[in-house]
Design a protein around this motif. Sequence first.
Motif, PDB file in Angstrom:
ATOM      1  N   ALA A  68      -1.492   7.655   9.892  1.00 23.88           N
ATOM      2  CA  ALA A  68      -1.817   7.750   8.463  1.00 23.88           C
ATOM      3  C   ALA A  68      -2.767   6.641   8.034  1.00 23.88           C
ATOM      4  O   ALA A  68      -2.754   5.541   8.580  1.00 23.88           O
ATOM      5  CB  ALA A  68      -0.534   7.696   7.635  1.00 23.88           C
ATOM      6  N   LYS A  69      -3.580   6.937   7.030  1.00 27.68           N
ATOM      7  CA  LYS A  69      -4.497   5.953   6.464  1.00 27.68           C
ATOM      8  C   LYS A  69      -4.033   5.577   5.062  1.00 27.68           C
ATOM      9  O   LYS A  69      -4.150   6.366   4.129  1.00 27.68           O
ATOM     10  CB  LYS A  69      -5.918   6.520   6.403  1.00 27.68           C
ATOM     11  N   ILE A  70      -3.477   4.379   4.932  1.00 26.28           N
ATOM     12  CA  ILE A  70      -3.013   3.927   3.609  1.00 26.28           C
ATOM     13  C   ILE A  70      -3.671   2.627   3.172  1.00 26.28           C
ATOM     14  O   ILE A  70      -3.520   2.204   2.027  1.00 26.28           O
ATOM     15  CB  ILE A  70      -1.476   3.763   3.570  1.00 26.28           C
ATOM     16  N   ARG A  71      -4.418   1.974   4.090  1.00 25.44           N
ATOM     17  CA  ARG A  71      -5.127   0.735   3.759  1.00 25.44           C
ATOM     18  C   ARG A  71      -6.502   0.729   4.406  1.00 25.44           C
ATOM     19  O   ARG A  71      -6.654   1.118   5.564  1.00 25.44           O
ATOM     20  CB  ARG A  71      -4.373  -0.505   4.263  1.00 25.44           C
ATOM     21  N   LEU A  72      -7.486   0.276   3.641  1.00 26.89           N
ATOM     22  CA  LEU A  72      -8.834   0.024   4.174  1.00 26.89           C
ATOM     23  C   LEU A  72      -9.475   1.261   4.793  1.00 26.89           C
ATOM     24  O   LEU A  72     -10.423   1.160   5.566  1.00 26.89           O
ATOM     25  CB  LEU A  72      -8.783  -1.098   5.236  1.00 26.89           C
ATOM     26  N   ASN A  73      -8.943   2.435   4.453  1.00 21.44           N
ATOM     27  CA  ASN A  73      -9.401   3.701   5.026  1.00 21.44           C
ATOM     28  C   ASN A  73      -9.325   3.682   6.548  1.00 21.44           C
ATOM     29  O   ASN A  73     -10.143   4.297   7.237  1.00 21.44           O
ATOM     30  CB  ASN A  73     -10.838   4.017   4.581  1.00 21.44           C
ATOM     31  N   LYS A  74      -8.340   2.963   7.067  1.00 18.84           N
ATOM     32  CA  LYS A  74      -8.113   2.888   8.505  1.00 18.84           C
ATOM     33  C   LYS A  74      -6.709   3.383   8.814  1.00 18.84           C
ATOM     34  O   LYS A  74      -5.788   3.200   8.020  1.00 18.84           O
ATOM     35  CB  LYS A  74      -8.261   1.451   9.011  1.00 18.84           C
ATOM     36  N   SER A  75      -6.543   3.988   9.964  1.00 16.62           N
ATOM     37  CA  SER A  75      -5.203   4.425  10.372  1.00 16.62           C
ATOM     38  C   SER A  75      -4.319   3.205  10.616  1.00 16.62           C
ATOM     39  O   SER A  75      -4.812   2.103  10.905  1.00 16.62           O
ATOM     40  CB  SER A  75      -5.274   5.263  11.651  1.00 16.62           C
ATOM     41  N   CYS A  76      -3.028   3.414  10.506  1.00 23.12           N
ATOM     42  CA  CYS A  76      -2.086   2.322  10.788  1.00 23.12           C
ATOM     43  C   CYS A  76      -2.298   1.794  12.206  1.00 23.12           C
ATOM     44  O   CYS A  76      -2.235   0.586  12.440  1.00 23.12           O
ATOM     45  CB  CYS A  76      -0.644   2.812  10.626  1.00 23.12           C
ATOM     46  N   SER A  77      -2.554   2.699  13.147  1.00 18.24           N
ATOM     47  CA  SER A  77      -2.747   2.272  14.532  1.00 18.24           C
ATOM     48  C   SER A  77      -3.942   1.336  14.665  1.00 18.24           C
ATOM     49  O   SER A  77      -3.891   0.345  15.417  1.00 18.24           O
ATOM     50  CB  SER A  77      -2.912   3.488  15.446  1.00 18.24           C
ATOM     51  N   THR A  78      -5.019   1.620  13.938  1.00 18.84           N
ATOM     52  CA  THR A  78      -6.206   0.767  13.992  1.00 18.84           C
ATOM     53  C   THR A  78      -5.920  -0.606  13.392  1.00 18.84           C
ATOM     54  O   THR A  78      -6.353  -1.633  13.928  1.00 18.84           O
ATOM     55  CB  THR A  78      -7.374   1.429  13.241  1.00 18.84           C
ATOM     56  N   ILE A  79      -5.185  -0.638  12.307  1.00 17.76           N
ATOM     57  CA  ILE A  79      -4.844  -1.905  11.659  1.00 17.76           C
ATOM     58  C   ILE A  79      -3.948  -2.754  12.551  1.00 17.76           C
ATOM     59  O   ILE A  79      -4.134  -3.967  12.683  1.00 17.76           O
ATOM     60  CB  ILE A  79      -4.166  -1.634  10.301  1.00 17.76           C
ATOM     61  N   TRP A  80      -2.984  -2.105  13.195  1.00 19.67           N
ATOM     62  CA  TRP A  80      -2.016  -2.848  13.996  1.00 19.67           C
ATOM     63  C   TRP A  80      -2.519  -3.208  15.386  1.00 19.67           C
ATOM     64  O   TRP A  80      -1.997  -4.139  16.018  1.00 19.67           O
ATOM     65  CB  TRP A  80      -0.728  -2.031  14.140  1.00 19.67           C
ATOM     66  N   LYS A  81      -3.503  -2.518  15.884  1.00 19.67           N
ATOM     67  CA  LYS A  81      -3.902  -2.645  17.295  1.00 19.67           C
ATOM     68  C   LYS A  81      -4.159  -4.084  17.753  1.00 19.67           C
ATOM     69  O   LYS A  81      -3.603  -4.511  18.783  1.00 19.67           O
ATOM     70  CB  LYS A  81      -5.121  -1.774  17.568  1.00 19.67           C
ATOM     71  N   PRO A  82      -4.963  -4.887  17.053  1.00 20.35           N
ATOM     72  CA  PRO A  82      -5.191  -6.262  17.553  1.00 20.35           C
ATOM     73  C   PRO A  82      -3.934  -7.117  17.523  1.00 20.35           C
ATOM     74  O   PRO A  82      -3.698  -7.928  18.433  1.00 20.35           O
ATOM     75  CB  PRO A  82      -6.275  -6.809  16.609  1.00 20.35           C
ATOM     76  N   ALA A 132       0.821  -1.205   0.000  1.00 22.44           N
ATOM     77  CA  ALA A 132       0.000   0.000   0.000  1.00 22.44           C
ATOM     78  C   ALA A 132       0.856   1.257   0.000  1.00 22.44           C
ATOM     79  O   ALA A 132       0.540   2.253  -0.669  1.00 22.44           O
ATOM     80  CB  ALA A 132      -0.930  -0.007   1.215  1.00 22.44           C
ATOM     81  N   LEU A 133       1.959   1.223   0.739  1.00 20.91           N
ATOM     82  CA  LEU A 133       2.851   2.381   0.785  1.00 20.91           C
ATOM     83  C   LEU A 133       3.510   2.610  -0.562  1.00 20.91           C
ATOM     84  O   LEU A 133       3.682   3.750  -0.995  1.00 20.91           O
ATOM     85  CB  LEU A 133       3.912   2.178   1.867  1.00 20.91           C
ATOM     86  N   GLY A 134       3.872   1.531  -1.237  1.00 22.14           N
ATOM     87  CA  GLY A 134       4.455   1.651  -2.575  1.00 22.14           C
ATOM     88  C   GLY A 134       3.475   2.252  -3.564  1.00 22.14           C
ATOM     89  O   GLY A 134       3.847   3.082  -4.401  1.00 22.14           O
TER      90      GLY A 134
END
Length: 287
Positions: free
Chosen positions: A156-170, A62-64
């Motif tokens: 930042a939001k680069i995937r799934l319209n979610k912040s990186c923190s939200t994606i990584w949290k679980p 996604a970053l690429g």
Amino acid sequence: MNSLEVAQWKSFKGKLAAMTSNLLILLPPSEGKASGGEGPPLNLESLSFDEFSKSRTLMIKALGQLSGKPRVAQKILGVKGAALDKARADNADVLNSPTITAIERYTGVMYDSIDYQSLDADSQRVFGENTIIMSGLFGMVRPFDLIPTYKLKMGAKIRLNKSCSTIWKPLISKALKSTADNGVIWDLLPNEHSAAWDPSKISCDVRFTVKFLEAGRDGKLKTVSHWSKALKGALVRHLVANPKLAGSADTALGLLENFSHPEGYKYRPEMTAEVNGATEIVFLKTV
């Protein structure tokens, strides 16, 4: 860190999951990062917390893709001009660019204040074994993991319209549960990175957070932002120089009585309080 030290760390790193450490220091990465490196291209399987590999692959992809969209990249990465051009180039080449250890890659005020290279050998070992650095791109890394240069904020939001923190949290919460249960956590994360894990999922002995205050001539207290990163760096040096005391809920606060910063901030035990499930430690500077 030379090649022998990196090899020794890789050998030791495989044992970390099975170790029980009473001390855990959580740090943010730096906004600025050192360029270049002499290490091989990124090997996701060699990073700590290899259970993150699938998510790391998706984040890198996604970053690429973001790097090919100048206007979107400017908005998300928060830079422009030459800095944006560099960030886009770095982010497009994450899988191919040379690596260096995270402790060398991350620069800035806090890491300058930690000054890892000037720590004695025992303190360097403690730092490497007991520190975890949050990362918007990699989730979490340890100081000696080999990483490339990149630019990505945890918010930042680069995937799934979610912040990186939200994606990584679980994922981070689950990993920290096995790493930090029954230990002492020194949580030196800013709000942006604190959002990437759930402390309520971890059964630690105690979680310490810190606040730096300054008393004005009128007696009013204000939270310090300018010096906070340097102060946290100095505190980390004190913790890793005294790991047994820092890693015990019974002795950690006593250890702080011997800590003061050249700028005049001192531990104020009477101001320590329980805040949001953590023991918030206050360092105060008076005029």
